[in-house]
Design a protein around this motif. Structure first.
Motif, PDB file in Angstrom:
ATOM      1  N   ARG A  32       0.856  -1.175   0.000  1.00  0.00           N
ATOM      2  CA  ARG A  32       0.000   0.000   0.000  1.00  0.00           C
ATOM      3  C   ARG A  32       0.898   1.232   0.000  1.00  0.00           C
ATOM      4  O   ARG A  32       1.858   1.300   0.758  1.00  0.00           O
ATOM      5  N   ARG A  34       1.148   5.633  -0.059  1.00  0.00           N
ATOM      6  CA  ARG A  34       0.430   6.842   0.343  1.00  0.00           C
ATOM      7  C   ARG A  34       1.324   8.054   0.095  1.00  0.00           C
ATOM      8  O   ARG A  34       2.517   8.039   0.407  1.00  0.00           O
ATOM      9  N   GLY A  50      -1.658  -1.833   5.729  1.00  0.00           N
ATOM     10  CA  GLY A  50      -2.554  -0.690   5.797  1.00  0.00           C
ATOM     11  C   GLY A  50      -2.685  -0.110   7.188  1.00  0.00           C
ATOM     12  O   GLY A  50      -3.405   0.875   7.368  1.00  0.00           O
ATOM     13  N   ASP A 104      -6.535  -0.985  -5.770  1.00  0.00           N
ATOM     14  CA  ASP A 104      -7.820  -0.984  -5.068  1.00  0.00           C
ATOM     15  C   ASP A 104      -7.680  -0.191  -3.768  1.00  0.00           C
ATOM     16  O   ASP A 104      -6.601   0.268  -3.411  1.00  0.00           O
ATOM     17  N   ARG A 105      -8.798  -0.009  -3.099  1.00  0.00           N
ATOM     18  CA  ARG A 105      -8.850   0.763  -1.855  1.00  0.00           C
ATOM     19  C   ARG A 105      -8.246   2.152  -2.060  1.00  0.00           C
ATOM     20  O   ARG A 105      -7.477   2.660  -1.254  1.00  0.00           O
ATOM     21  N   ALA A 107      -8.180   6.022  -2.011  1.00  0.00           N
ATOM     22  CA  ALA A 107      -8.831   7.047  -1.204  1.00  0.00           C
ATOM     23  C   ALA A 107      -8.107   8.363  -1.376  1.00  0.00           C
ATOM     24  O   ALA A 107      -6.890   8.391  -1.570  1.00  0.00           O
ATOM     25  N   ALA A 144     -11.940  -1.287  -8.411  1.00  0.00           N
ATOM     26  CA  ALA A 144     -10.488  -1.185  -8.594  1.00  0.00           C
ATOM     27  C   ALA A 144     -10.192  -0.599  -9.968  1.00  0.00           C
ATOM     28  O   ALA A 144     -11.011  -0.664 -10.878  1.00  0.00           O
TER      29      ALA A 144
END
Length: 311
Positions: A32, A34, A50, A104-105, A107, A144
């Motif tokens: 993941r 960010r 996550g 996916d996921r 945000a 996704a």
């Protein structure tokens, strides 16, 4: 970015690269990612679950506008193969590759100027594989986004159809060095009889006292090394050696290519890459010039320093 062989990396301005955890990434071990922004500073984090986040790198980008774009990408560099030619040189043959990534996921926190859009970066969907099998682009499916793409991330180069600046400067240098020589003692057109200034290299000419040996020295030490290394004639190691020890090292001032440790490419003089940085090439050229200047007074005749026939 997430890579298969070098873990998580944070790259900025195309040339700078910061290593993340370095752990391998595969289909069963996703990562993941960010990005957060605070003023002109952008910070990248990575996480395996996550929950726990580790900083991969922080970059300050002066003058970053108030509104910027953020997106998802997939890139796959070419797979090069070297084919031997000439006396041991090599030409590069590359195979096209493609990669797909599932995101996916997704945000976004903070103000957004609009929704997601699919924009092409560079050229795509020109190969037969893309036309008949899997086109490059982005598809949204089951919450996704699947991004498929090809090509490396970097500044545009010769492979994109552009002519690199070192080739242009090289052609200009050849035109300057191939200017015609005047005969000794001949008058300049339109100026009447008298001494004539020629395009004779001053240092070899002063040392050898005759233009023909001076031309031969200049050709053998500058023109020949540059010529035989500009084409895939000699092995890469020998070509790089010539551009490290001869006055032709000064051509490194044309250097525009940057070697990336994690970018697969053929870094050789025949592809426009010089083994020395520009300042080292100029330093070596000046060292050769200083050596000739030191030897020249020992060879010059007494008096005004020039033979009568050289005026």
């Amino acid at each position: 970015m997430v890579t298969g062989g070098h873990g998580v990396r944070m790259r900025y301005d195309y040339r700078h690269d910061i290593a993340g955890s370095g752990a391998g990434v595969a289909e069963g071990t996703p990562r993941r990612l960010r990005l957060t922004r605070s003023g002109d500073t952008v910070t990248g984090h990575e996480s395996a679950d996550g929950m726990t986040w580790t900083e991969a790198g922080a970059v300050r980008l002066p003058g970053l506008p108030r509104t910027v774009r953020v997106g998802l990408f997939a890139a796959s560099p070419r797979d090069p193969t070297l084919r031997r030619t000439g006396l041991g040189g090599a030409t590069e043959q590359v195979c096209w590759t493609q990669v797909g990534g599932t995101f996916d996921r997704i945000a976004l926190r903070g103000a957004a100027a609009g929704g997601w859009s699919d924009d092409a970066v560079g050229e795509r969907n020109r190969t037969d594989w893309e036309k008949g099998h899997l086109v490059s682009g982005a598809v949204e499916r089951n919450g996704a986004i699947i991004v498929t793409g090809a090509g490396d991330i970097g500044l545009k180069g010769a492979e994109d159809g552009a002519r690199p600046v070192e080739r242009t400067l090289g052609a200009w240098s050849w035109r300057c060095s191939s200017s015609p020589w005047s005969q000794r003692g001949s008058p300049s057109p339109g100026t009447g009889p008298g001494p004539r200034t020629t395009c004779r290299p001053p240092v070899p000419g002063s040392l050898l006292r005759r233009p023909r040996p001076a031309i031969l020295v200049a050709v053998l030490t500058i023109a020949v090394p540059y010529a035989v290394t500009s084409v895939p004639l000699l092995p890469d190691g020998l070509a790089q050696w010539l551009l490290r020890v001869t006055p032709a090292a000064g051509f490194a001032v044309q250097q525009t290519l940057v070697e990336h440790p994690r970018a697969v490419a053929h870094y050789a003089p025949s592809t426009g890459y010089f083994p020395l940085p520009w300042w080292a090439g100029i330093t070596l050229l000046c060292a050769h010039t200083a050596m000739l200047l030191g030897l020249a007074p020992k060879r010059l005749p007494r008096g005004d320093g020039w033979a009568e026939g050289d005026r």
